[in-house]
Every structure is written in structure tokens, then in C-alpha cells.
Design a protein around this motif. Structure first.
Motif, PDB file in Angstrom:
ATOM      1  N   ALA A 162       0.916  -1.024  -0.041  1.00  0.00           N
ATOM      2  CA  ALA A 162       0.115  -0.091  -0.013  1.00  0.00           C
ATOM      3  C   ALA A 162       0.811   1.200   0.147  1.00  0.00           C
ATOM      4  O   ALA A 162       0.823   2.132  -0.684  1.00  0.00           O
ATOM      5  CB  ALA A 162      -1.046   0.031   1.359  1.00  0.00           C
ATOM      6  N   LYS A 163       1.685   1.691   0.865  1.00  0.00           N
ATOM      7  CA  LYS A 163       2.731   2.746   0.886  1.00  0.00           C
ATOM      8  C   LYS A 163       3.958   2.768  -0.714  1.00  0.00           C
ATOM      9  O   LYS A 163       2.865   3.969  -0.774  1.00  0.00           O
ATOM     10  CB  LYS A 163       3.928   1.954   1.725  1.00  0.00           C
ATOM     11  N   ALA A 164       3.492   1.934  -1.702  1.00  0.00           N
ATOM     12  CA  ALA A 164       4.033   2.022  -2.627  1.00  0.00           C
ATOM     13  C   ALA A 164       3.871   2.258  -3.691  1.00  0.00           C
ATOM     14  O   ALA A 164       3.818   3.163  -4.675  1.00  0.00           O
ATOM     15  CB  ALA A 164       4.724   0.733  -3.329  1.00  0.00           C
ATOM     16  N   ARG A 165       2.307   2.393  -3.250  1.00  0.00           N
ATOM     17  CA  ARG A 165       0.813   2.726  -4.374  1.00  0.00           C
ATOM     18  C   ARG A 165       0.189   3.549  -3.743  1.00  0.00           C
ATOM     19  O   ARG A 165      -0.647   3.936  -4.383  1.00  0.00           O
ATOM     20  CB  ARG A 165      -0.114   1.780  -4.823  1.00  0.00           C
ATOM     21  N   GLY A 166       0.638   4.386  -2.649  1.00  0.00           N
ATOM     22  CA  GLY A 166       0.035   5.976  -2.650  1.00  0.00           C
ATOM     23  C   GLY A 166       0.018   6.450  -1.174  1.00  0.00           C
ATOM     24  O   GLY A 166      -0.261   7.096  -0.405  1.00  0.00           O
ATOM     25  N   GLY A 167       0.049   4.920  -0.626  1.00  0.00           N
ATOM     26  CA  GLY A 167      -0.555   5.288   0.948  1.00  0.00           C
ATOM     27  C   GLY A 167      -1.157   3.981   1.921  1.00  0.00           C
ATOM     28  O   GLY A 167      -1.966   3.556   1.202  1.00  0.00           O
ATOM     29  N   CYS A 168      -0.620   3.442   2.968  1.00  0.00           N
ATOM     30  CA  CYS A 168      -1.531   2.853   3.913  1.00  0.00           C
ATOM     31  C   CYS A 168      -1.849   2.765   4.688  1.00  0.00           C
ATOM     32  O   CYS A 168      -1.798   4.890   5.179  1.00  0.00           O
ATOM     33  CB  CYS A 168       0.078   2.237   4.708  1.00  0.00           C
ATOM     34  N   PRO A 169      -3.661   2.774   4.493  1.00  0.00           N
ATOM     35  CA  PRO A 169      -4.831   3.025   4.947  1.00  0.00           C
ATOM     36  C   PRO A 169      -4.181   3.107   6.819  1.00  0.00           C
ATOM     37  O   PRO A 169      -5.592   3.515   7.013  1.00  0.00           O
ATOM     38  CB  PRO A 169      -6.389   1.908   4.938  1.00  0.00           C
ATOM     39  N   HIS A 170      -3.939   2.207   6.963  1.00  0.00           N
ATOM     40  CA  HIS A 170      -3.548   2.579   8.336  1.00  0.00           C
ATOM     41  C   HIS A 170      -2.868   3.892   8.891  1.00  0.00           C
ATOM     42  O   HIS A 170      -2.886   5.141   9.938  1.00  0.00           O
ATOM     43  CB  HIS A 170      -2.339   1.317   9.254  1.00  0.00           C
ATOM     44  N   GLN A 171      -1.830   4.298   7.790  1.00  0.00           N
ATOM     45  CA  GLN A 171      -1.788   5.286   7.799  1.00  0.00           C
ATOM     46  C   GLN A 171      -2.656   6.541   7.950  1.00  0.00           C
ATOM     47  O   GLN A 171      -2.526   7.729   8.318  1.00  0.00           O
ATOM     48  CB  GLN A 171      -0.214   6.354   7.082  1.00  0.00           C
ATOM     49  N   TYR A 172      -3.416   6.908   7.041  1.00  0.00           N
ATOM     50  CA  TYR A 172      -3.903   7.518   6.209  1.00  0.00           C
ATOM     51  C   TYR A 172      -5.564   7.655   6.327  1.00  0.00           C
ATOM     52  O   TYR A 172      -6.402   8.282   5.976  1.00  0.00           O
ATOM     53  CB  TYR A 172      -3.860   7.871   4.773  1.00  0.00           C
ATOM     54  N   GLY A 173      -5.913   6.803   6.848  1.00  0.00           N
ATOM     55  CA  GLY A 173      -7.305   5.825   6.528  1.00  0.00           C
ATOM     56  C   GLY A 173      -7.699   5.352   5.137  1.00  0.00           C
ATOM     57  O   GLY A 173      -9.027   5.279   5.118  1.00  0.00           O
ATOM     58  N   THR A 174      -7.282   5.854   4.467  1.00  0.00           N
ATOM     59  CA  THR A 174      -7.740   5.449   3.577  1.00  0.00           C
ATOM     60  C   THR A 174      -6.376   4.948   2.453  1.00  0.00           C
ATOM     61  O   THR A 174      -5.954   6.329   2.110  1.00  0.00           O
ATOM     62  CB  THR A 174      -9.262   5.573   2.095  1.00  0.00           C
ATOM     63  N   THR A 175      -6.528   4.649   1.113  1.00  0.00           N
ATOM     64  CA  THR A 175      -5.623   5.007   0.329  1.00  0.00           C
ATOM     65  C   THR A 175      -5.299   5.648  -1.340  1.00  0.00           C
ATOM     66  O   THR A 175      -6.410   6.572  -1.285  1.00  0.00           O
ATOM     67  CB  THR A 175      -5.260   3.588  -1.003  1.00  0.00           C
ATOM     68  N   LYS A 176      -4.628   7.173  -1.367  1.00  0.00           N
ATOM     69  CA  LYS A 176      -4.788   7.824  -1.593  1.00  0.00           C
ATOM     70  C   LYS A 176      -5.516   7.636  -3.337  1.00  0.00           C
ATOM     71  O   LYS A 176      -5.380   8.557  -4.152  1.00  0.00           O
ATOM     72  CB  LYS A 176      -3.356   8.574  -1.772  1.00  0.00           C
ATOM     73  N   THR A 177      -4.958   6.061  -3.717  1.00  0.00           N
ATOM     74  CA  THR A 177      -4.870   6.024  -4.845  1.00  0.00           C
ATOM     75  C   THR A 177      -6.242   4.914  -5.276  1.00  0.00           C
ATOM     76  O   THR A 177      -6.235   3.992  -4.354  1.00  0.00           O
ATOM     77  CB  THR A 177      -3.671   5.452  -5.683  1.00  0.00           C
TER      78      THR A 177
END
Length: 161
Positions: free
Chosen positions: A144-159
């Protein structure tokens, strides 16, 4: 129980000697054995390498077992040195964990230092003294980090996936 080392002439505990077969201990303590082996290798490098190569061909399965055991031990050491769990979600099952470059420069680093396998990467990290530019992530958080951000960090993916 104690034993006399034939090289340094010191009396040492048995746990400071290599065990050969069942109850037979080496005549040199571990420290003296390592010193002896380094000198022997330095003076007989070609012979040692020839012997090891021949042994590897004759004992392919045993060699593979040793390599696998060493790689697993190294991976376990890497993961424990960096906290033993995913820094994002807390996953601690070693099967799901991976090393991550905090600065997302893993591709460049692998190319620069010609690191072709995870084992080479782990040896490289260990040789550097476990620098802080790495972290442990589970495969899900790493993906998830490689694809825009982890849901645990941002609540949802960016992409969108």
C-alpha cells in the motif's frame, strides 16, 4: 567440566570448545580454532575453495539445508533488530514481514550495490550496522505504501486499486 586448550594453554569450560561427534571436544578452544582457521585459509585459499566446491557437489541437499538455515537465521535477526513487527499495523508474524526503505530508494540502492537477493540485502544491512534508514512493514502495508499510502496511516488509500 573444564579442558585445556592445546594452543593458548588455558583451562576453559567445555562450552568454549567445539563438539565433534557426541562427547569428543576439539583440542583447541573456539577462539583459537577461529584464529587457526583464518590463518589456514589465508595460506591455502585455493585448496580450501576446491575442497568446499567438491563437498558442495557431493552433498547438494545438505548444502541447501545449511544455506536455508543460515538465510532464515539472518532474516530473523534483521526483523528482530528492527523491532520484530510492522511499524504501521503491528503485525508480528514473521511470514508476513518485510524490510522496507524509509526513503523509498530501494531500487536505486539495489542497483548501486548490486544486491540481487534478499539474503544479499540482509548481509548488506548487517555489515552497515543496522542503519535507521530501514524499517519493518508487513507485505500489505509495504504494498500500500508503494501505491500511494497505507490505510493505517491515512484512513484510506490515496490511489484507486
Amino acid at each position: 567440566m573444564k579442558k585445556l586448550c592445546r594452543t593458548c594453554k588455558k583451562i576453559k569450560l567445555l562450552n568454549q570448545f567445539y563438539v565433534h561427534k557426541r562427547d569428543h571436544f576439539s583440542s583447541r578452544c573456539i577462539k583459537c580454532t577461529l584464529i587457526y582457521n583464518r590463518k589456514y585459509y589465508k595460506n591455502n585459499t585455493e585448496k580450501v575453495l576446491r575442497t568446499l566446491k567438491l563437498w558442495g557437489k557431493k552433498n547438494h541437499e545438505k548444502r541447501q539445508e545449511i544455506i536455508t538455515r543460515c538465510r532464515r537465521k539472518l532474516r530473523q535477526e534483521m526483523i528482530s533488530k528492527y523491532g520484530g513487527k510492522c511499524i504501521c499495523c503491528g503485525e508480528d508474524n514473521i511470514i508476513f514481514l518485510a524490510m522496507d526503505h524509509k526513503n523509498d530508494d530501494g531500487v536505486q540502492e539495489r542497483k548501486k550495490f548490486n544486491l540481487r537477493s534478499s539474503a544479499e540485502f540482509y548481509y548488506f544491512i548487517k555489515k552497515q550496522g543496522f542503519p535507521k534508514k530501514y524499517q519493518i512493514l508487513c507485505y500489505n502495508c509495504n504494498w500500500a505504501k508503494a501505491r500511494g499510502g497505507c490505510p493505517h496511516q491515512y484512513g484510506t488509500t490515496k490511489t484507486k486499486i
